[in-house]
Motif scaffolding. Structure first.
Motif, PDB file in Angstrom:
ATOM      1  N   ASN A 114     -66.442  35.514   9.300  1.00  0.00           N
ATOM      2  CA  ASN A 114     -67.177  35.346  10.367  1.00  0.00           C
ATOM      3  C   ASN A 114     -66.654  35.545  11.718  1.00  0.00           C
ATOM      4  O   ASN A 114     -67.042  36.059  12.581  1.00  0.00           O
ATOM      5  CB  ASN A 114     -67.882  33.938  10.470  1.00  0.00           C
ATOM      6  N   VAL A 115     -65.238  35.092  11.775  1.00  0.00           N
ATOM      7  CA  VAL A 115     -64.511  35.082  12.942  1.00  0.00           C
ATOM      8  C   VAL A 115     -64.244  36.649  13.281  1.00  0.00           C
ATOM      9  O   VAL A 115     -64.450  37.007  14.334  1.00  0.00           O
ATOM     10  CB  VAL A 115     -63.231  34.287  12.825  1.00  0.00           C
ATOM     11  N   CYS A 116     -63.773  37.322  12.038  1.00  0.00           N
ATOM     12  CA  CYS A 116     -63.539  38.692  12.274  1.00  0.00           C
ATOM     13  C   CYS A 116     -64.800  39.599  12.793  1.00  0.00           C
ATOM     14  O   CYS A 116     -64.704  40.373  13.643  1.00  0.00           O
ATOM     15  CB  CYS A 116     -62.895  39.287  11.146  1.00  0.00           C
ATOM     16  N   CYS A 117     -65.909  39.082  12.139  1.00  0.00           N
ATOM     17  CA  CYS A 117     -67.284  39.864  12.469  1.00  0.00           C
ATOM     18  C   CYS A 117     -67.394  39.600  13.979  1.00  0.00           C
ATOM     19  O   CYS A 117     -67.835  40.602  14.957  1.00  0.00           O
ATOM     20  CB  CYS A 117     -68.201  39.244  11.872  1.00  0.00           C
ATOM     21  N   ALA A 118     -67.580  38.397  14.660  1.00  0.00           N
ATOM     22  CA  ALA A 118     -67.664  38.077  16.174  1.00  0.00           C
ATOM     23  C   ALA A 118     -66.861  39.035  16.856  1.00  0.00           C
ATOM     24  O   ALA A 118     -66.936  39.390  18.011  1.00  0.00           O
ATOM     25  CB  ALA A 118     -67.609  36.637  16.129  1.00  0.00           C
ATOM     26  N   ARG A 119     -65.201  38.897  16.566  1.00  0.00           N
ATOM     27  CA  ARG A 119     -64.492  39.583  17.350  1.00  0.00           C
ATOM     28  C   ARG A 119     -64.738  41.176  17.457  1.00  0.00           C
ATOM     29  O   ARG A 119     -64.497  41.799  18.355  1.00  0.00           O
ATOM     30  CB  ARG A 119     -62.936  39.320  16.871  1.00  0.00           C
ATOM     31  N   ALA A 120     -65.027  41.639  16.328  1.00  0.00           N
ATOM     32  CA  ALA A 120     -65.647  43.136  15.973  1.00  0.00           C
ATOM     33  C   ALA A 120     -66.580  43.313  17.141  1.00  0.00           C
ATOM     34  O   ALA A 120     -66.629  44.522  17.599  1.00  0.00           O
ATOM     35  CB  ALA A 120     -65.802  43.320  14.821  1.00  0.00           C
ATOM     36  N   MET A 121     -67.626  42.393  17.026  1.00  0.00           N
ATOM     37  CA  MET A 121     -68.787  42.792  18.210  1.00  0.00           C
ATOM     38  C   MET A 121     -68.311  42.769  19.464  1.00  0.00           C
ATOM     39  O   MET A 121     -68.628  43.569  20.289  1.00  0.00           O
ATOM     40  CB  MET A 121     -69.815  41.521  17.950  1.00  0.00           C
ATOM     41  N   GLU A 122     -67.319  41.913  19.872  1.00  0.00           N
ATOM     42  CA  GLU A 122     -66.897  41.923  21.064  1.00  0.00           C
ATOM     43  C   GLU A 122     -66.195  43.062  21.325  1.00  0.00           C
ATOM     44  O   GLU A 122     -66.106  43.775  22.679  1.00  0.00           O
ATOM     45  CB  GLU A 122     -66.117  40.530  21.270  1.00  0.00           C
ATOM     46  N   GLU A 123     -65.270  43.722  20.680  1.00  0.00           N
ATOM     47  CA  GLU A 123     -64.311  44.744  20.806  1.00  0.00           C
ATOM     48  C   GLU A 123     -65.377  46.120  20.884  1.00  0.00           C
ATOM     49  O   GLU A 123     -65.292  46.749  21.817  1.00  0.00           O
ATOM     50  CB  GLU A 123     -63.773  45.234  19.641  1.00  0.00           C
ATOM     51  N   VAL A 124     -66.457  46.017  20.047  1.00  0.00           N
ATOM     52  CA  VAL A 124     -67.699  47.183  20.193  1.00  0.00           C
ATOM     53  C   VAL A 124     -68.134  46.976  21.888  1.00  0.00           C
ATOM     54  O   VAL A 124     -68.445  48.268  22.269  1.00  0.00           O
ATOM     55  CB  VAL A 124     -68.419  47.028  19.324  1.00  0.00           C
ATOM     56  N   LEU A 125     -68.540  45.804  22.157  1.00  0.00           N
ATOM     57  CA  LEU A 125     -69.207  45.669  23.424  1.00  0.00           C
ATOM     58  C   LEU A 125     -68.150  46.248  24.532  1.00  0.00           C
ATOM     59  O   LEU A 125     -68.617  46.847  25.409  1.00  0.00           O
ATOM     60  CB  LEU A 125     -69.398  44.166  23.606  1.00  0.00           C
ATOM     61  N   ARG A 126     -66.837  45.835  24.409  1.00  0.00           N
ATOM     62  CA  ARG A 126     -65.795  46.382  25.389  1.00  0.00           C
ATOM     63  C   ARG A 126     -65.835  47.971  25.573  1.00  0.00           C
ATOM     64  O   ARG A 126     -65.778  48.429  26.362  1.00  0.00           O
ATOM     65  CB  ARG A 126     -64.514  45.876  25.231  1.00  0.00           C
TER      66      ARG A 126
END
Length: 253
Positions: A32-44
């Motif tokens: 879950n944590v990795c998934c959330a960070r992946a979304m933030e990276e994609v947003l950037r």
């Protein structure tokens, strides 16, 4: 796309302790944590210089590819739910996004849930949810809107039932895997306390035992695909019986 994604654990840490499932919770929490960070990276990486409040189409696609619909939906719904707790921000969540989140699994795990909130502007969160919805709708799965009756509206024996996408593995999220012909079991009787339903999958003939709550309802015949109707006709067709040839009234060996 992976053949199968890691299990999305649907309970809090305290519940996991009681159930002696800490390992399941821990591995799911890390994903879950990795998934959330992946979304933030994609947003950037996807930020549009001329309009930072607008995401490009299919921005969520690489995250869905890596983590699957179930985990992405779990993390996004959790983020929406946590945002709603903030009275200063809740009005920024779109009504359609709010309604979508209500239909997802949300675990109130205050001690750990904050680690897999997606840190982004609400306007972008709304768009992430909508993109996830659109990608999921593109799977063209059956739902309650294609059903003519629920699981408690009469006997379901001999009827085509719609299996809930929630009980299918991620790799099996195709509409043909949802249509099952009920053959028996106490779960077919809405007045019975038993839940078991024995059914045959129309696409491949697999026979399995499910629980009543695993199905969303009885499929409305107008939505039955041609291939499924052909398969249904085959199953329902009277079986031909072949007797052994006889001679002089004596059955030949």
């Amino acid at each position: 796309m992976p053949a199968e994604y890691p299990y999305v654990y649907p309970h809090t840490h305290s519940e996991a302790v009681v159930r002696h499932e800490e390992d399941l919770w821990d591995s799911s929490f890390r994903e879950n944590v990795c998934c959330a960070r992946a979304m933030e990276e994609v947003l950037r990486e996807s930020e549009v210089p001329d309009d930072p409040a607008q995401l490009p189409p299919d921005c969520i696609a690489p995250v869905l590819e890596k983590y699957g619909f179930k985990r992405v939906s779990f993390v996004l719904a959790h983020t929406v739910a946590e945002t709603e707790e903030n009275s200063a921000l809740q009005h920024l969540i779109s009504d359609d996004v709010r309604e979508w989140a209500k239909g997802q699994t949300v675990v109130s795990d205050s001690a750990f849930g904050r680690y897999y909130e997606v840190d982004t502007a609400i306007v972008l969160l709304n768009q992430l949810v909508r993109q996830t919805q659109e990608a999921y709708q593109a799977l063209d799965l059956f739902g309650r809107e294609q059903c003519c009756a629920g699981m408690y509206d009469g006997s379901t024996v001999g009827k085509v039932l719609v299996l809930s996408p929630n009980v299918l593995k991620e790799s099996a999220l195709q509409p043909q895997n949802q249509l099952w012909l009920a053959s028996g079991g106490f779960g077919c009787d809405p007045k019975a306390s038993g839940r078991a339903i024995y059914a045959t999958c129309l696409s491949d003939g697999e026979e399995a035992r499910w629980n009543r709550e695993d199905f969303v309802g009885v499929l409305d015949e107008q939505y039955l695909p041609d291939w499924a109707q052909s398969r249904l006709d085959e199953i329902r067709a009277p079986k031909e019986t072949h007797s052994e040839p006889t001679m002089g009234g004596i059955e030949m060996a």
